[in-house]
Design a protein around this motif. Structure first.
Motif, PDB file in Angstrom:
ATOM      1  N   TYR A  58       0.983  -1.049  -0.226  1.00 52.95           N
ATOM      2  CA  TYR A  58      -0.249  -0.032   0.168  1.00 52.95           C
ATOM      3  C   TYR A  58       0.771   0.931  -0.248  1.00 52.95           C
ATOM      4  CZ  TYR A  58      -4.363  -2.801   0.684  1.00 52.95           C
ATOM      5  OH  TYR A  58      -5.475  -3.495   0.260  1.00 52.95           O
ATOM      6  N   ALA A  59       2.333   1.366   0.505  1.00 52.77           N
ATOM      7  CA  ALA A  59       2.871   2.530  -0.014  1.00 52.77           C
ATOM      8  C   ALA A  59       3.227   3.008  -1.392  1.00 52.77           C
ATOM      9  CB  ALA A  59       4.269   2.174   0.991  1.00 52.77           C
ATOM     10  N   HIS A  60       2.993   1.418  -1.984  1.00 49.70           N
ATOM     11  CA  HIS A  60       3.599   1.505  -3.807  1.00 49.70           C
ATOM     12  C   HIS A  60       2.021   2.065  -4.313  1.00 49.70           C
ATOM     13  CE1 HIS A  60       7.155  -0.286  -1.830  1.00 49.70           C
ATOM     14  NE2 HIS A  60       8.023   0.630  -2.789  1.00 49.70           N
ATOM     15  N   PHE A  61       0.879   1.182  -4.090  1.00 52.85           N
ATOM     16  CA  PHE A  61       0.119   1.019  -4.919  1.00 52.85           C
ATOM     17  C   PHE A  61      -1.255   0.884  -3.671  1.00 52.85           C
ATOM     18  CE2 PHE A  61       3.198  -2.125  -6.786  1.00 52.85           C
ATOM     19  CZ  PHE A  61       3.473  -1.454  -7.541  1.00 52.85           C
ATOM     20  N   GLU A  62      -2.149   2.145  -4.293  1.00 54.10           N
ATOM     21  CA  GLU A  62      -3.418   2.657  -3.620  1.00 54.10           C
ATOM     22  C   GLU A  62      -4.314   1.740  -3.238  1.00 54.10           C
ATOM     23  OE1 GLU A  62      -7.404   6.331  -3.970  1.00 54.10           O
ATOM     24  OE2 GLU A  62      -5.860   5.718  -5.598  1.00 54.10           O
ATOM     25  N   ASN A  63      -4.788   0.878  -4.173  1.00 49.66           N
ATOM     26  CA  ASN A  63      -5.495  -0.529  -3.481  1.00 49.66           C
ATOM     27  C   ASN A  63      -5.260  -1.591  -5.535  1.00 49.66           C
ATOM     28  OD1 ASN A  63      -6.881   0.795  -7.301  1.00 49.66           O
ATOM     29  ND2 ASN A  63      -7.402   1.644  -5.376  1.00 49.66           N
ATOM     30  N   LYS A  64      -5.953  -2.472  -5.321  1.00 49.90           N
ATOM     31  CA  LYS A  64      -6.322  -3.449  -6.332  1.00 49.90           C
ATOM     32  C   LYS A  64      -5.838  -3.062  -7.589  1.00 49.90           C
ATOM     33  CE  LYS A  64      -8.653  -7.748  -6.479  1.00 49.90           C
ATOM     34  NZ  LYS A  64      -9.131  -8.368  -6.459  1.00 49.90           N
ATOM     35  N   GLN A  65      -7.138  -2.161  -7.973  1.00 55.35           N
ATOM     36  CA  GLN A  65      -6.549  -2.200  -9.504  1.00 55.35           C
ATOM     37  C   GLN A  65      -5.811  -1.006 -10.374  1.00 55.35           C
ATOM     38  OE1 GLN A  65     -10.835   0.495  -9.671  1.00 55.35           O
ATOM     39  NE2 GLN A  65     -12.011  -0.832  -9.932  1.00 55.35           N
ATOM     40  N   THR A  66      -5.699  -0.414  -8.790  1.00 56.42           N
ATOM     41  CA  THR A  66      -3.939   0.290  -8.730  1.00 56.42           C
ATOM     42  C   THR A  66      -2.660  -0.363  -9.085  1.00 56.42           C
ATOM     43  OG1 THR A  66      -4.229   1.959  -7.407  1.00 56.42           O
ATOM     44  CG2 THR A  66      -2.731   2.391  -8.338  1.00 56.42           C
ATOM     45  N   LEU A  67      -2.363  -1.193  -8.621  1.00 65.29           N
ATOM     46  CA  LEU A  67      -1.679  -2.544  -8.800  1.00 65.29           C
ATOM     47  C   LEU A  67      -1.678  -3.168  -9.996  1.00 65.29           C
ATOM     48  CD1 LEU A  67       0.435  -4.200  -8.399  1.00 65.29           C
ATOM     49  CD2 LEU A  67      -1.319  -5.621  -6.412  1.00 65.29           C
ATOM     50  N   PHE A  68      -3.000  -3.741 -10.482  1.00 68.25           N
ATOM     51  CA  PHE A  68      -3.373  -4.054 -11.939  1.00 68.25           C
ATOM     52  C   PHE A  68      -2.898  -3.301 -12.731  1.00 68.25           C
ATOM     53  CE2 PHE A  68      -5.629  -5.162 -15.308  1.00 68.25           C
ATOM     54  CZ  PHE A  68      -6.070  -6.794 -15.861  1.00 68.25           C
ATOM     55  N   GLY A  69      -3.459  -1.819 -12.875  1.00 67.37           N
ATOM     56  CA  GLY A  69      -2.874  -1.308 -13.864  1.00 67.37           C
ATOM     57  C   GLY A  69      -1.623  -0.565 -14.278  1.00 67.37           C
ATOM     58  N   ALA A  70      -0.548  -0.760 -12.730  1.00 68.31           N
ATOM     59  CA  ALA A  70       0.757  -0.864 -13.014  1.00 68.31           C
ATOM     60  C   ALA A  70       1.512  -2.159 -13.476  1.00 68.31           C
ATOM     61  CB  ALA A  70       1.426  -0.131 -11.278  1.00 68.31           C
ATOM     62  N   MET A  71       0.914  -3.033 -13.395  1.00 71.38           N
ATOM     63  CA  MET A  71       1.794  -4.729 -14.050  1.00 71.38           C
ATOM     64  C   MET A  71       1.351  -3.976 -15.127  1.00 71.38           C
ATOM     65  SD  MET A  71       1.013  -7.921 -14.899  1.00 71.38           S
ATOM     66  CE  MET A  71      -1.101  -7.537 -14.161  1.00 71.38           C
ATOM     67  N   ILE A  72       0.704  -4.033 -15.843  1.00 69.26           N
ATOM     68  CA  ILE A  72      -0.263  -4.047 -16.962  1.00 69.26           C
ATOM     69  C   ILE A  72       1.152  -2.874 -17.729  1.00 69.26           C
ATOM     70  CG2 ILE A  72      -1.521  -3.167 -19.276  1.00 69.26           C
ATOM     71  CD1 ILE A  72      -1.660  -6.370 -17.360  1.00 69.26           C
ATOM     72  N   THR A  73       1.187  -2.105 -16.826  1.00 70.82           N
ATOM     73  CA  THR A  73       2.015  -1.003 -17.722  1.00 70.82           C
ATOM     74  C   THR A  73       3.492  -1.600 -17.846  1.00 70.82           C
ATOM     75  OG1 THR A  73       0.450   0.907 -16.985  1.00 70.82           O
ATOM     76  CG2 THR A  73       2.555   1.817 -16.855  1.00 70.82           C
ATOM     77  N   ASN A  74       3.456  -1.889 -16.332  1.00 75.89           N
ATOM     78  CA  ASN A  74       4.596  -1.956 -17.007  1.00 75.89           C
ATOM     79  C   ASN A  74       5.485  -3.310 -17.697  1.00 75.89           C
ATOM     80  OD1 ASN A  74       7.086  -4.801 -15.659  1.00 75.89           O
ATOM     81  ND2 ASN A  74       7.314  -3.088 -15.127  1.00 75.89           N
ATOM     82  N   ARG A  75       4.646  -4.251 -17.604  1.00 73.37           N
ATOM     83  CA  ARG A  75       4.723  -4.824 -18.629  1.00 73.37           C
ATOM     84  C   ARG A  75       5.400  -4.546 -20.200  1.00 73.37           C
ATOM     85  NH1 ARG A  75       7.190  -9.086 -17.582  1.00 73.37           N
ATOM     86  NH2 ARG A  75       6.688 -10.489 -18.761  1.00 73.37           N
ATOM     87  N   CYS A  76       4.634  -3.365 -19.994  1.00 80.43           N
ATOM     88  CA  CYS A  76       4.496  -2.728 -22.084  1.00 80.43           C
ATOM     89  C   CYS A  76       5.184  -2.265 -22.122  1.00 80.43           C
ATOM     90  CB  CYS A  76       3.262  -1.536 -21.491  1.00 80.43           C
ATOM     91  SG  CYS A  76       3.062  -0.955 -23.017  1.00 80.43           S
ATOM     92  N   GLU A  77       5.846  -1.310 -21.064  1.00 85.04           N
ATOM     93  CA  GLU A  77       7.503  -0.129 -20.821  1.00 85.04           C
ATOM     94  C   GLU A  77       8.217  -1.394 -21.343  1.00 85.04           C
ATOM     95  OE1 GLU A  77       6.852   1.165 -17.635  1.00 85.04           O
ATOM     96  OE2 GLU A  77       5.827   3.500 -17.977  1.00 85.04           O
ATOM     97  N   GLN A  78       8.073  -2.963 -20.496  1.00 83.07           N
ATOM     98  CA  GLN A  78       9.573  -3.373 -20.586  1.00 83.07           C
ATOM     99  C   GLN A  78       9.738  -3.851 -22.233  1.00 83.07           C
ATOM    100  OE1 GLN A  78       9.439  -6.492 -17.936  1.00 83.07           O
ATOM    101  NE2 GLN A  78      10.175  -5.416 -16.457  1.00 83.07           N
TER     102      GLN A  78
END
Length: 212
Positions: free
Chosen positions: A54-74
């Motif tokens: 929770y220090a990095h991601f506000e909630n599960k939706q935010t975590l999911f979006g960040a995970m997708i973004t991370n894979r896309c950027e890679q």
């Protein structure tokens, strides 16, 4: 009762806490789906506390979006840069097509798309998060690539965005739908789709057809 998964093992280069969490989240979402994935499970698999998540991601939706973004950027940090040479254009487009095929047909990408489709009817916002974090970012990168080809005078394309969408559309043959439906592969080989897409693009928009 859900089996407790061990913390993700990371080899070679140590990952940051954020990267550990994203890696663990990806495995949880792919294995259990979005609805069944909990922040507690992600924390256990990442080997961190839930407070750290929770220090990095506000909630599960935010975590999911960040995970997708991370894979896309890679994936899209390897997008080829147009060299401004008409003679190498066919080779560059072919390399781009093969890269896109690997991304589109990757088992992880297929599995993730299934997760989103399964949940989006009940949670439409999840589909929006996925689209903005993944496909929309990918399309923006491709649009920029084709705009550079146009600016360099290599392709006489009227609209870079439309060309990017057309190129991706040509790469998605019937096998893409078959894989989504977990059916046996059939029809055109992905490599054949790349060849056809590149040839179509060059015949339609190449300025110096004799050199490409």
């Amino acid at each position: 009762m859900r089996e407790q998964k061990p913390a993700v093992e990371f080899d070679t280069v140590p990952l940051s806490k954020r990267e550990q969490i994203l890696a663990a989240a990806r495995e949880e979402f792919l294995e259990y789906g979005y609805a069944a994935t909990t922040m507690d499970a992600v924390a256990a698999r990442a080997g961190v506390s839930k407070a750290t998540i929770y220090a990095h991601f506000e909630n599960k939706q935010t975590l999911f979006g960040a995970m997708i973004t991370n894979r896309c950027e890679q994936s899209f940090d390897k997008l080829p840069v147009p060299r401004g040479d008409a003679r190498s254009l066919r080779t560059e487009l072919h390399a781009l097509g093969l890269m896109m095929i690997r991304l589109i047909y990757a088992p992880e990408a297929i599995a993730l798309y299934r997760v989103v489709i399964a949940e989006s009817a009940r949670q439409p916002e999840l589909g929006e998060i996925f689209h903005v974090s993944g496909p929309a970012r990918a399309m923006a990168s491709l649009t920029a690539y084709f705009q550079k080809l146009k600016d360099k005078g290599l392709l006489a394309i009227p609209d870079a965005r439309l060309t990017a969408e057309m190129f991706v559309g040509m790469l998605k043959g019937q096998d893409y739908m078959r894989r989504l439906l977990n059916m046996e592969e059939g029809g055109c080989r992905p490599e054949d789709l790349v060849e056809a897409a590149v040839e179509t693009l060059l015949r339609a928009y190449a300025l110096q057809a004799e050199e490409v």
